[in-house]
Design a protein around this motif. Structure first.
Motif, PDB file in Angstrom:
ATOM      1  N   GLN A   1       0.825  -1.213   0.000  1.00  0.00           N
ATOM      2  CA  GLN A   1       0.000   0.000   0.000  1.00  0.00           C
ATOM      3  C   GLN A   1       0.859   1.262   0.000  1.00  0.00           C
ATOM      4  O   GLN A   1       0.495   2.265  -0.582  1.00  0.00           O
ATOM      5  N   LYS A   2       1.965   1.170   0.734  1.00  0.00           N
ATOM      6  CA  LYS A   2       2.889   2.312   0.817  1.00  0.00           C
ATOM      7  C   LYS A   2       4.297   1.789   0.592  1.00  0.00           C
ATOM      8  O   LYS A   2       4.541   0.590   0.726  1.00  0.00           O
ATOM      9  N   THR A   3       5.210   2.704   0.291  1.00  0.00           N
ATOM     10  CA  THR A   3       6.596   2.268   0.109  1.00  0.00           C
ATOM     11  C   THR A   3       7.480   2.971   1.130  1.00  0.00           C
ATOM     12  O   THR A   3       7.168   4.089   1.574  1.00  0.00           O
ATOM     13  N   ARG A   4       8.586   2.316   1.459  1.00  0.00           N
ATOM     14  CA  ARG A   4       9.562   2.965   2.360  1.00  0.00           C
ATOM     15  C   ARG A   4      10.416   3.919   1.541  1.00  0.00           C
ATOM     16  O   ARG A   4      10.522   3.793   0.320  1.00  0.00           O
ATOM     17  N   ALA A   5      11.045   4.844   2.199  1.00  0.00           N
ATOM     18  CA  ALA A   5      11.929   5.797   1.523  1.00  0.00           C
ATOM     19  C   ALA A   5      13.068   5.033   0.851  1.00  0.00           C
ATOM     20  O   ALA A   5      13.492   3.995   1.341  1.00  0.00           O
ATOM     21  N   PRO A   6      13.585   5.554  -0.297  1.00  0.00           N
ATOM     22  CA  PRO A   6      14.750   4.903  -0.907  1.00  0.00           C
ATOM     23  C   PRO A   6      15.930   4.919   0.058  1.00  0.00           C
ATOM     24  O   PRO A   6      16.022   5.801   0.926  1.00  0.00           O
ATOM     25  N   SER A   7      16.845   3.945  -0.131  1.00  0.00           N
ATOM     26  CA  SER A   7      17.899   3.772   0.883  1.00  0.00           C
ATOM     27  C   SER A   7      18.802   4.999   0.998  1.00  0.00           C
ATOM     28  O   SER A   7      19.294   5.293   2.068  1.00  0.00           O
ATOM     29  N   TRP A   8      18.988   5.766  -0.130  1.00  0.00           N
ATOM     30  CA  TRP A   8      19.882   6.923  -0.008  1.00  0.00           C
ATOM     31  C   TRP A   8      19.303   7.959   0.947  1.00  0.00           C
ATOM     32  O   TRP A   8      20.040   8.659   1.648  1.00  0.00           O
TER      33      TRP A   8
END
Ligand code: UDP
Length: 252
Positions: free
Chosen positions: A203-210
């Motif tokens: 449903q949602k995504t986590r922030a990109p690793s950078w």
């Protein structure tokens, strides 16, 4: 000889709230599981620490939790400013570690997901089940139950006695719910996981690793959920408090 995992954890303090520091949280937790010692895990970030300042009942719960982990760049920075070298452990990553390891315990650990909009915990469970076939998720429930459904959930937990119970109702609702209901499964690990089911279900995504690696996960959350801006004012307030607060306990 008692295992080192049974020693009480080293405790630091963030705005007067405890934080437990140890190299291997998952190992410590599985040892408690093996010893049938129930644990409430609180994942403390800056927003929650600020809520704890306003909400005495929440602060009491954080003090009583057997394990409080540093989940959040603000909390880690706070400790580093005071010479304590803490490693950040996001709650979602601790939960993922436990899910991956739970089939390897003897006997394999059983898991329950509670929280999120209808269908979200079930979708998250299905994804995990596909990823780890040996994982034993014994049940799921959404976080918007009627009074009768809530009774059913409690009866189900009592009957199933899952070993690992992830509760994603948001802060502080999940912490209050865990404290009120942990007697149903006294030997389990109970963790408030916030919006983790939303992420695992897609449903949602986590922030990109950078962004994550540069302590900027909060920027991404603000971009994804702009309505959080008012809640997120807790972050600059936390930074201000962090600079001014004197942790007398630490100087003792
Ligand atoms: N939620 C829920 N029941 C409620 C209120 C919220 O299950 O009565 C869920 C919501 O669907 C979301 C999570 O709780 O999945 C809150 O996520 P958030 O990222 O806001 O968590 P927090 O930042 O408060 O830890």
């Amino acid at each position: 000889m008692p295992s080192r995992f049974h020693h009480p954890p080293d405790t630091a303090s963030v705005l007067g709230l405890p934080i437990h520091l140890m190299p291997d949280y998952a190992g410590w937790l599985f040892n408690h599981l093996q010893a049938r010692q129930g644990v409430h895990v609180v994942t403390l970030n800056a927003e929650m620490a600020m809520q704890g300042e306003q909400n005495a009942a929440l602060a009491r719960i954080i003090h009583q939790a057997e394990l409080v982990i540093p989940d959040g760049a603000g909390v880690v920075l706070y400790l580093r400013l005071r010479g304590i070298n803490a490693q950040r452990v996001p709650g979602i990553e601790l939960a993922e570690m436990l899910l991956r390891r739970s089939p390897t315990t003897s006997p394999p650990s059983t898991v329950f997901f509670y929280g999120g909009a209808p269908g979200v915990a079930a979708a998250a469970a299905q994804r995990w089940q596909e990823r780890i076939p040996g994982l034993h998720i014994v049940g799921t429930a959404n976080g918007y139950l009627s009074a009768t459904e809530q009774q059913d959930l409690q009866a189900q937990l009592k009957a199933l006695q899952p070993n690992l119970i992830l509760v994603g109702l948001g802060v502080p609702r999940q912490e209050f719910w865990i404290v009120q209901h942990r007697h149903l499964c006294p030997h389990a690990i109970w963790i408030g996981v916030g919006g983790s089911f939303d992420i695992w279900s897609g449903q949602k995504t986590r922030a990109p690793s950078w962004l994550r690696n540069n302590h900027l996960e909060w920027v991404y959350r603000l971009y994804q959920e702009p309505w959080r801006w008012r809640r997120m004012l807790a972050l600059p307030k936390f930074a201000w408090r962090a600079l001014r607060y004197s942790e007398r306990q630490l100087q003792k």
